[in-house]
Design an enzyme around this catalytic site. Structure first.
Site, PDB file in Angstrom:
ATOM      1  CG  HIS A 303      -2.069   0.896   1.108  1.00 49.67           C
ATOM      2  ND1 HIS A 303      -2.000   2.246   1.375  1.00 49.67           N
ATOM      3  CD2 HIS A 303      -3.326   0.643   0.682  1.00 49.67           C
ATOM      4  CE1 HIS A 303      -3.189   2.770   1.130  1.00 49.67           C
ATOM      5  NE2 HIS A 303      -4.002   1.834   0.703  1.00 49.67           N
ATOM      6  CG  ASP A 361      -8.571  -4.392  -2.497  1.00 53.06           C
ATOM      7  OD1 ASP A 361      -9.754  -4.285  -2.136  1.00 53.06           O
ATOM      8  OD2 ASP A 361      -7.928  -3.483  -3.035  1.00 53.06           O
TER       9      ASP A 361
HETATM   10  N1  CMC Z   1       3.999  -7.278  -4.828  1.00 53.13           N
HETATM   11  C1  CMC Z   1       5.347  -7.313  -4.959  1.00 53.13           C
HETATM   12  N2  CMC Z   1       6.148  -6.247  -4.813  1.00 53.13           N
HETATM   13  C2  CMC Z   1       5.572  -5.094  -4.519  1.00 53.13           C
HETATM   14  C3  CMC Z   1       4.184  -4.967  -4.350  1.00 53.13           C
HETATM   15  C4  CMC Z   1       3.380  -6.123  -4.521  1.00 53.13           C
HETATM   16  N3  CMC Z   1       2.068  -6.067  -4.382  1.00 53.13           N
HETATM   17  N4  CMC Z   1       3.864  -3.687  -4.051  1.00 53.13           N
HETATM   18  C5  CMC Z   1       5.035  -3.020  -4.021  1.00 53.13           C
HETATM   19  N5  CMC Z   1       6.048  -3.867  -4.293  1.00 53.13           N
HETATM   20  C6  CMC Z   1       7.480  -3.558  -4.295  1.00 53.13           C
HETATM   21  C7  CMC Z   1       7.899  -2.793  -5.543  1.00 53.13           C
HETATM   22  O1  CMC Z   1       8.322  -3.667  -6.577  1.00 53.13           O
HETATM   23  C8  CMC Z   1       9.015  -1.938  -5.004  1.00 53.13           C
HETATM   24  O2  CMC Z   1      10.157  -2.736  -4.869  1.00 53.13           O
HETATM   25  P1  CMC Z   1      11.634  -2.102  -5.181  1.00 53.13           P
HETATM   26  O3  CMC Z   1      11.815  -0.996  -4.190  1.00 53.13           O
HETATM   27  O4  CMC Z   1      12.569  -3.231  -5.014  1.00 53.13           O
HETATM   28  O5  CMC Z   1      11.560  -1.583  -6.600  1.00 53.13           O
HETATM   29  C9  CMC Z   1       8.564  -1.585  -3.586  1.00 53.13           C
HETATM   30  O6  CMC Z   1       7.713  -2.683  -3.191  1.00 53.13           O
HETATM   31  C10 CMC Z   1       7.790  -0.271  -3.482  1.00 53.13           C
HETATM   32  O7  CMC Z   1       6.764  -0.307  -4.453  1.00 53.13           O
HETATM   33  P2  CMC Z   1       6.062   0.976  -5.078  1.00 53.13           P
HETATM   34  O8  CMC Z   1       5.434   0.590  -6.382  1.00 53.13           O
HETATM   35  O9  CMC Z   1       7.051   2.112  -5.083  1.00 53.13           O
HETATM   36  O10 CMC Z   1       4.957   1.297  -3.993  1.00 53.13           O
HETATM   37  P3  CMC Z   1       3.717   2.225  -4.206  1.00 53.13           P
HETATM   38  O11 CMC Z   1       3.467   2.866  -2.900  1.00 53.13           O
HETATM   39  O12 CMC Z   1       3.872   3.113  -5.379  1.00 53.13           O
HETATM   40  O13 CMC Z   1       2.576   1.157  -4.572  1.00 53.13           O
HETATM   41  C11 CMC Z   1       0.605  -0.121  -4.610  1.00 53.13           C
HETATM   42  C12 CMC Z   1       1.434   0.910  -3.826  1.00 53.13           C
HETATM   43  C13 CMC Z   1      -0.696  -0.384  -3.833  1.00 53.13           C
HETATM   44  C14 CMC Z   1       0.242   0.428  -5.986  1.00 53.13           C
HETATM   45  C15 CMC Z   1       1.442  -1.436  -4.744  1.00 53.13           C
HETATM   46  O14 CMC Z   1       1.785  -1.943  -3.466  1.00 53.13           O
HETATM   47  C16 CMC Z   1       0.712  -2.492  -5.556  1.00 53.13           C
HETATM   48  O15 CMC Z   1       0.779  -2.490  -6.800  1.00 53.13           O
HETATM   49  N6  CMC Z   1       0.001  -3.464  -4.861  1.00 53.13           N
HETATM   50  C17 CMC Z   1      -0.784  -4.444  -5.556  1.00 53.13           C
HETATM   51  C18 CMC Z   1      -2.127  -3.851  -5.945  1.00 53.13           C
HETATM   52  C19 CMC Z   1      -3.048  -3.699  -4.745  1.00 53.13           C
HETATM   53  O16 CMC Z   1      -3.221  -4.621  -3.947  1.00 53.13           O
HETATM   54  N7  CMC Z   1      -3.707  -2.534  -4.658  1.00 53.13           N
HETATM   55  C20 CMC Z   1      -4.705  -2.250  -3.642  1.00 53.13           C
HETATM   56  C21 CMC Z   1      -4.326  -1.152  -2.728  1.00 53.13           C
HETATM   57  S1  CMC Z   1      -5.437  -1.108  -1.300  1.00 53.13           S
HETATM   58  C22 CMC Z   1      -6.969  -0.648  -1.921  1.00 53.13           C
HETATM   59  C23 CMC Z   1      -6.973   0.668  -2.585  1.00 53.13           C
HETATM   60  O17 CMC Z   1      -6.468   1.659  -2.028  1.00 53.13           O
HETATM   61  O18 CMC Z   1      -7.532   0.760  -3.682  1.00 53.13           O
END
Ligand code: CMC
Length: 427
Positions: A303, A361
């Site tokens: 998240h 989720d």
């Molecule tokens: N699985 C594997 N690796 C992950 C994931 C994941 N779900 N989420 C983040 N990472 C890794 C990412 O690869 C990165 O690694 P590194 O630093 O080595 O490159 C690190 O964690 C930070 O990721 P980020 O993309 O910079 O984090 P963010 O804050 O931009 O992303 C997110 C947040 C929710 C988009 C992401 O965690 C994600 O894609 N999760 C899966 C989709 C999901 O479950 N979304 C629902 C969110 S809760 C309900 C809502 O608010 O709608």
């Protein structure tokens, strides 16, 4: 940090005020930065930027805390109901005395749709994704309810807020029924919000429909858990759309469009698809390796704000167990996969290091499937619940005297100015 922050820029020092909220980190106020220095700040994805002041929801992502108007989400999910939570988000306090019954009456009074609206919904292709119907149909509300689109009139703002909260379940149920080829079911105002919604989704004229209190309570709790989440992508979209003075129905339609994406509200559908793809517990290590090799992400994990267990996920997990036990599916193989995946991910260095915990989720997909919803409906249910958050945030923005049209700046990295080349001279 003191009350001002100093910034050195090309030999010049500017003092920027530091603002303090009731909770949460201090905020450096950069509003005058450009006027005083001719410099912008750069923050794609708004990871360090507060876009507004708000009194509605507070999140401490490191501690895993979520408060609505000061009340913890787990206490609301345990002791309140969705309409009471709606009142709290909209008005700032829990309802007292007759306020709860009055609010419920006001919402149920608006549950029906204009008769012509059904013909509008029937104009969609049968195989339309229900979220596509939601984006179009909610936007179309502004064509049906002209008398509540003047954003400068406080009473019209309140009526449109009530209409949106009241009509979303009716529209969502129509999107579902339409995809099933079943007749639309009209709302019944003697039922609770969740019960009425489940009835509009699952009853058919040929049979009696009996509410199940465990499933109704679970639906209500799912609505509470998704009601608001401060300045997430869809809420920020609603605020940005509304900042131009657009009507609330159009703004909420914009929020629904944003919610649809797999990184946001679409994640519960993706999380369930992922669990199905894994299928059995023995395939988890191979799947987790694929995540570590960055071939895909673990859906329902991670998240932007929570770097700890999402407090909504804890309640969701409990609700999931209750629903599966009630529908006689406590041995659901997908639940086993989910629990084992969670166990492995919470102890695996890759996830621990990145502070990736289950989000709301992760368990909601299995729960919604057990309630009888197909995966395409999951994000629709999220939209029904989030409508109150969107509209409360929209109202707060319109009523904020410092509100301005949202207009971010950019670093331009394209071509500098150049002369036009006639077509016969282009090489
Ligand atoms: N699985 C594997 N690796 C992950 C994931 C994941 N779900 N989420 C983040 N990472 C890794 C990412 O690869 C990165 O690694 P590194 O630093 O080595 O490159 C690190 O964690 C930070 O990721 P980020 O993309 O910079 O984090 P963010 O804050 O931009 O992303 C997110 C947040 C929710 C988009 C992401 O965690 C994600 O894609 N999760 C899966 C989709 C999901 O479950 N979304 C629902 C969110 S809760 C309900 C809502 O608010 O709608």
């Amino acid at each position: 940090m003191g009350d001002t922050a100093k910034l050195d820029l090309g030999g010049k020092t500017v003092e920027l005020p530091v603002l303090h909220g009731t909770l949460g980190p201090d905020v450096v106020d950069v509003r005058k930065l450009y006027a005083e220095t001719d410099v912008f700040t750069y923050d794609p994805g708004f990871t360090s930027t507060a876009s507004c002041e708000s009194k509605i929801t507070y999140i401490d992502g490191d501690a895993g805390v979520l408060l609505h108007r000061g009340y913890p989400i787990d206490e609301l999910a345990e002791n309140s109901n969705f309409l009471e939570t709606c009142y709290l988000l909209l008005h700032g306090e829990l309802p007292k005395g007759p306020e709860a019954a009055d609010f419920e009456h006001t919402i149920t009074y608006h549950t029906m749709l204009h008769e012509q609206f059904d013909r509008f919904v029937q104009g969609f292709r049968r195989d339309a994704h229900p979220m596509a119907i939601m984006v179009g149909a909610v936007g179309a509300l502004s064509a049906f309810y002209h008398d509540s689109t003047n954003v400068d009139d406080p009473s019209q703002r309140m009526i449109s807020s009530h209409r949106l909260i009241a009509k979303m379940p009716t529209i969502a149920a129509r999107a579902f029924k339409y995809s099933q080829g079943q007749p639309f079911v009209h709302p019944r105002n003697d039922l609770s919000y969740a019960e009425n919604f489940l009835r509009m989704c699952f009853s058919v004229p040929a049979e009696d429909w009996k509410p199940n209190p465990v499933l109704t309570r679970a639906m209500d709790r799912i609505f509470i858990l998704h009601a608001d989440h401060e300045q997430n992508a869809s809420t920020s979209t609603v605020r940005l759309a509304g900042s131009s003075g657009a009507n609330p129905f159009a703004c909420i339609a914009a929020g629904i469009a944003c919610l649809w994406g797999p990184a946001h509200g679409g994640a519960n559908e993706e999380a369930l698809n992922m669990l199905k793809e894994i299928g059995t517990v023995d395939r988890i290590p191979e799947y987790v390796q694929g995540v570590k090799d960055r071939r895909y992400r673990l859906m329902g994990f991670g998240h932007r704000v929570y770097k700890n267990y999402d407090p909504r996920a804890k309640v969701m997990q409990k609700t999931c167990h209750e629903v599966l036990a009630e529908v006689g599916n406590a041995d659901d193989p997908l639940l086993k996969v989910a629990m084992e995946l969670e166990r492995i991910a919470l102890s695996d260095e890759y996830f621990v290091e990145r502070k990736l915990y289950p989000n709301v989720d992760f368990y909601s997909g299995i729960t919604l499937r057990a309630l009888g919803f197909p995966a395409e409906m999951f994000t629709v249910l999220f939209a029904v619940a989030r409508t109150v958050g969107w509209i409360a945030q929209w109202k707060e923005m319109i009523e904020d005297p410092s509100q301005k049209i949202g207009r971010p700046r950019q670093i331009y990295t394209g071509e500098p100015q150049r002369a036009f080349t006639p077509v016969h001279k282009r090489g």
